[in-house]
Design a protein around this motif. Structure first.
Motif, PDB file in Angstrom:
ATOM      1  N   PRO A 173      37.191  48.882  57.308  1.00 32.60           N
ATOM      2  CA  PRO A 173      38.037  48.299  56.249  1.00 32.60           C
ATOM      3  C   PRO A 173      38.161  46.782  56.349  1.00 32.60           C
ATOM      4  O   PRO A 173      38.152  46.093  55.323  1.00 32.60           O
ATOM      5  N   VAL A 174      38.286  46.236  57.562  1.00 37.39           N
ATOM      6  CA  VAL A 174      38.382  44.787  57.724  1.00 37.39           C
ATOM      7  C   VAL A 174      37.133  44.115  57.176  1.00 37.39           C
ATOM      8  O   VAL A 174      37.203  43.117  56.436  1.00 37.39           O
ATOM      9  N   ARG A 175      35.976  44.669  57.525  1.00 35.30           N
ATOM     10  CA  ARG A 175      34.723  44.055  57.074  1.00 35.30           C
ATOM     11  C   ARG A 175      34.556  44.183  55.565  1.00 35.30           C
ATOM     12  O   ARG A 175      34.095  43.250  54.892  1.00 35.30           O
ATOM     13  N   LEU A 176      34.939  45.321  54.994  1.00 40.32           N
ATOM     14  CA  LEU A 176      34.834  45.496  53.552  1.00 40.32           C
ATOM     15  C   LEU A 176      35.764  44.538  52.813  1.00 40.32           C
ATOM     16  O   LEU A 176      35.357  43.869  51.851  1.00 40.32           O
ATOM     17  N   LEU A 177      37.021  44.447  53.248  1.00 38.46           N
ATOM     18  CA  LEU A 177      37.976  43.566  52.587  1.00 38.46           C
ATOM     19  C   LEU A 177      37.559  42.102  52.719  1.00 38.46           C
ATOM     20  O   LEU A 177      37.758  41.301  51.797  1.00 38.46           O
ATOM     21  N   HIS A 178      36.980  41.750  53.855  1.00 34.86           N
ATOM     22  CA  HIS A 178      36.466  40.395  54.046  1.00 34.86           C
ATOM     23  C   HIS A 178      35.355  40.109  53.042  1.00 34.86           C
ATOM     24  O   HIS A 178      35.317  39.034  52.423  1.00 34.86           O
ATOM     25  N   GLY A 179      34.454  41.072  52.870  1.00 34.45           N
ATOM     26  CA  GLY A 179      33.368  40.900  51.910  1.00 34.45           C
ATOM     27  C   GLY A 179      33.864  40.824  50.481  1.00 34.45           C
ATOM     28  O   GLY A 179      33.370  40.020  49.672  1.00 34.45           O
ATOM     29  N   LEU A 180      34.861  41.650  50.133  1.00 34.20           N
ATOM     30  CA  LEU A 180      35.421  41.616  48.784  1.00 34.20           C
ATOM     31  C   LEU A 180      36.094  40.281  48.500  1.00 34.20           C
ATOM     32  O   LEU A 180      36.016  39.757  47.389  1.00 34.20           O
ATOM     33  N   MET A 181      36.741  39.736  49.522  1.00 32.74           N
ATOM     34  CA  MET A 181      37.368  38.426  49.334  1.00 32.74           C
ATOM     35  C   MET A 181      36.313  37.366  49.049  1.00 32.74           C
ATOM     36  O   MET A 181      36.455  36.568  48.107  1.00 32.74           O
ATOM     37  N   ALA A 182      35.264  37.321  49.862  1.00 35.11           N
ATOM     38  CA  ALA A 182      34.215  36.320  49.673  1.00 35.11           C
ATOM     39  C   ALA A 182      33.575  36.462  48.300  1.00 35.11           C
ATOM     40  O   ALA A 182      33.362  35.464  47.586  1.00 35.11           O
ATOM     41  N   LEU A 183      33.273  37.699  47.904  1.00 33.49           N
ATOM     42  CA  LEU A 183      32.651  37.939  46.604  1.00 33.49           C
ATOM     43  C   LEU A 183      33.584  37.541  45.464  1.00 33.49           C
ATOM     44  O   LEU A 183      33.163  36.930  44.479  1.00 33.49           O
ATOM     45  N   SER A 184      34.864  37.877  45.600  1.00 35.38           N
ATOM     46  CA  SER A 184      35.826  37.593  44.532  1.00 35.38           C
ATOM     47  C   SER A 184      36.059  36.101  44.366  1.00 35.38           C
ATOM     48  O   SER A 184      36.142  35.590  43.239  1.00 35.38           O
ATOM     49  N   ALA A 228      33.994  33.645  45.174  1.00 31.52           N
ATOM     50  CA  ALA A 228      32.790  33.055  44.594  1.00 31.52           C
ATOM     51  C   ALA A 228      32.662  33.410  43.116  1.00 31.52           C
ATOM     52  O   ALA A 228      32.362  32.549  42.275  1.00 31.52           O
ATOM     53  N   GLY A 229      32.904  34.691  42.794  1.00 27.46           N
ATOM     54  CA  GLY A 229      32.784  35.112  41.404  1.00 27.46           C
ATOM     55  C   GLY A 229      33.813  34.471  40.498  1.00 27.46           C
ATOM     56  O   GLY A 229      33.503  34.068  39.370  1.00 27.46           O
ATOM     57  N   ALA A 230      35.051  34.365  40.973  1.00 23.14           N
ATOM     58  CA  ALA A 230      36.102  33.742  40.169  1.00 23.14           C
ATOM     59  C   ALA A 230      35.793  32.270  39.932  1.00 23.14           C
ATOM     60  O   ALA A 230      36.052  31.740  38.839  1.00 23.14           O
ATOM     61  N   TRP A 231      35.253  31.603  40.926  1.00 18.69           N
ATOM     62  CA  TRP A 231      34.902  30.200  40.775  1.00 18.69           C
ATOM     63  C   TRP A 231      33.773  30.021  39.749  1.00 18.69           C
ATOM     64  O   TRP A 231      33.837  29.150  38.872  1.00 18.69           O
ATOM     65  N   LEU A 232      32.759  30.881  39.814  1.00 15.50           N
ATOM     66  CA  LEU A 232      31.617  30.761  38.913  1.00 15.50           C
ATOM     67  C   LEU A 232      31.988  31.076  37.469  1.00 15.50           C
ATOM     68  O   LEU A 232      31.360  30.552  36.538  1.00 15.50           O
ATOM     69  N   ALA A 261      37.163  38.082  30.930  1.00 11.34           N
ATOM     70  CA  ALA A 261      37.485  39.399  31.475  1.00 11.34           C
ATOM     71  C   ALA A 261      36.918  39.569  32.883  1.00 11.34           C
ATOM     72  O   ALA A 261      37.547  40.182  33.755  1.00 11.34           O
ATOM     73  N   VAL A 262      35.716  39.035  33.110  1.00 17.06           N
ATOM     74  CA  VAL A 262      35.106  39.113  34.441  1.00 17.06           C
ATOM     75  C   VAL A 262      35.910  38.270  35.425  1.00 17.06           C
ATOM     76  O   VAL A 262      36.141  38.676  36.571  1.00 17.06           O
ATOM     77  N   THR A 265      40.700  41.813  41.850  1.00 16.09           N
ATOM     78  CA  THR A 265      40.040  42.364  43.041  1.00 16.09           C
ATOM     79  C   THR A 265      40.454  41.589  44.282  1.00 16.09           C
ATOM     80  O   THR A 265      40.732  42.172  45.342  1.00 16.09           O
ATOM     81  N   LEU A 266      40.518  40.265  44.152  1.00 14.10           N
ATOM     82  CA  LEU A 266      40.955  39.426  45.264  1.00 14.10           C
ATOM     83  C   LEU A 266      42.387  39.766  45.665  1.00 14.10           C
ATOM     84  O   LEU A 266      42.693  39.910  46.855  1.00 14.10           O
ATOM     85  N   ALA A 267      43.271  39.894  44.676  1.00 10.11           N
ATOM     86  CA  ALA A 267      44.668  40.207  44.968  1.00 10.11           C
ATOM     87  C   ALA A 267      44.797  41.552  45.663  1.00 10.11           C
ATOM     88  O   ALA A 267      45.529  41.689  46.653  1.00 10.11           O
ATOM     89  N   GLY A 268      44.077  42.554  45.169  1.00 12.19           N
ATOM     90  CA  GLY A 268      44.138  43.876  45.785  1.00 12.19           C
ATOM     91  C   GLY A 268      43.604  43.882  47.202  1.00 12.19           C
ATOM     92  O   GLY A 268      44.202  44.478  48.108  1.00 12.19           O
ATOM     93  N   ALA A 269      42.471  43.197  47.409  1.00  8.47           N
ATOM     94  CA  ALA A 269      41.866  43.158  48.739  1.00  8.47           C
ATOM     95  C   ALA A 269      42.778  42.461  49.740  1.00  8.47           C
ATOM     96  O   ALA A 269      42.949  42.917  50.880  1.00  8.47           O
ATOM     97  N   MET A 270      43.404  41.364  49.331  1.00  8.65           N
ATOM     98  CA  MET A 270      44.258  40.625  50.249  1.00  8.65           C
ATOM     99  C   MET A 270      45.585  41.351  50.500  1.00  8.65           C
ATOM    100  O   MET A 270      46.151  41.264  51.592  1.00  8.65           O
TER     101      MET A 270
END
Length: 243
Positions: free
Chosen positions: A22-33, A35-39, A48-49, A56-61
């Motif tokens: 779970p730690v590794r998954l949430l870490h990955g979701l944070m990084a992806l979110s 980057a995606g939110a910035w782009l 909407a994206v 997703t970032l809020a849920g993961a954190m």
């Protein structure tokens, strides 16, 4: 909880399971979110994206915050959040080239985790308030988002620098879950892969719903996009008529 001796007593590092799934998954979701939110922040027609990445970032954190109290010992805040003296000592070790692997996050990294979680939740929350019509929150959201990007950049740079100076392979450790730790550190027995799989399925389900026809904000985002373009055409036509 990791005993204090694992951070102070010199010993030969051993590589063993440390970071649970779970730690590794949430870490990955944070990084992806992030980057995606910035782009997609200023991308035309991608509102909407952008909202989906923010949620997703809020849920993961939020889940990482909870896991910091009930998760495996290395994931708990009590095992890696140290006082200022420990942080200063760690930084001095790095500068002197005497840094060594820690049983989990190093003292500086522990505070970076807290800062990233807090800033992520604040940025996502302010973005949601701005989306709900609070124009006063737009500038707050932009400031927090920029602060989050800065923190993430400093975190990545610190990870790479620490990996080099301390010869501690932090990036592979976060991917595989196995890390070099001082001898005598208890290995993580329960990796909770089933829980991580359930969280991943939930995240994918959220995205399918978030961008699907039942999304409560997709239509609104498209309407705002159309209105913006319509207003632009209206102004151009009016300027043309005036001419």
């Amino acid at each position: 909880m990791t005993s204090p001796s694992t951070d102070t007593a010199p010993s030969t590092p051993v590589t063993q399971p440390l970071w649970d799934a779970p730690v590794r998954l949430l870490h990955g979701l944070m990084a992806l979110s992030v980057a995606g939110a910035w782009l997609t922040a200023e991308a035309d027609g991608w509102r909407a994206v952008h909202i989906s990445f923010g949620l997703t970032l809020a849920g993961a954190m939020a889940l990482r915050l909870l896991w910091g109290f009930v998760g495996t010992p290395p994931a708990r805040f009590a095992s890696f959040v140290r006082g200022p003296a420990a942080v200063v000592a760690h930084l001095r070790e790095l500068l002197a080239g005497r840094a060594r692997p820690h049983a989990g996050h190093n003292p500086a990294g522990g505070w970076a985790v807290l800062a990233l979680i807090a800033t992520s939740l604040l940025a996502a929350g302010s973005g949601w308030l701005a989306w709900q019509g609070g124009e006063a929150w737009e500038e707050v959201h932009e400031t927090l988002a920029n602060g989050l990007l800065l923190l993430a950049g400093v975190h990545v740079a610190a990870v790479l620098l620490t990996s080099w100076l301390a010869r501690d392979r932090l990036v592979p450790a976060m991917l595989s879950g196995r890390k070099a730790v001082p001898a005598g550190t208890p290995p993580t027995r329960a990796m909770h892969r089933g829980l991580a799989a359930a969280l991943l399925v939930a995240a994918l389900g959220f995205w399918a719903w978030s961008l699907g026809p039942a999304s409560p904000w997709r239509d609104a985002a498209e309407a705002a996009h159309s209105q913006a373009h319509g207003d632009g055409r209206h102004h151009r036509e009016r300027d043309h008529d005036d001419d």
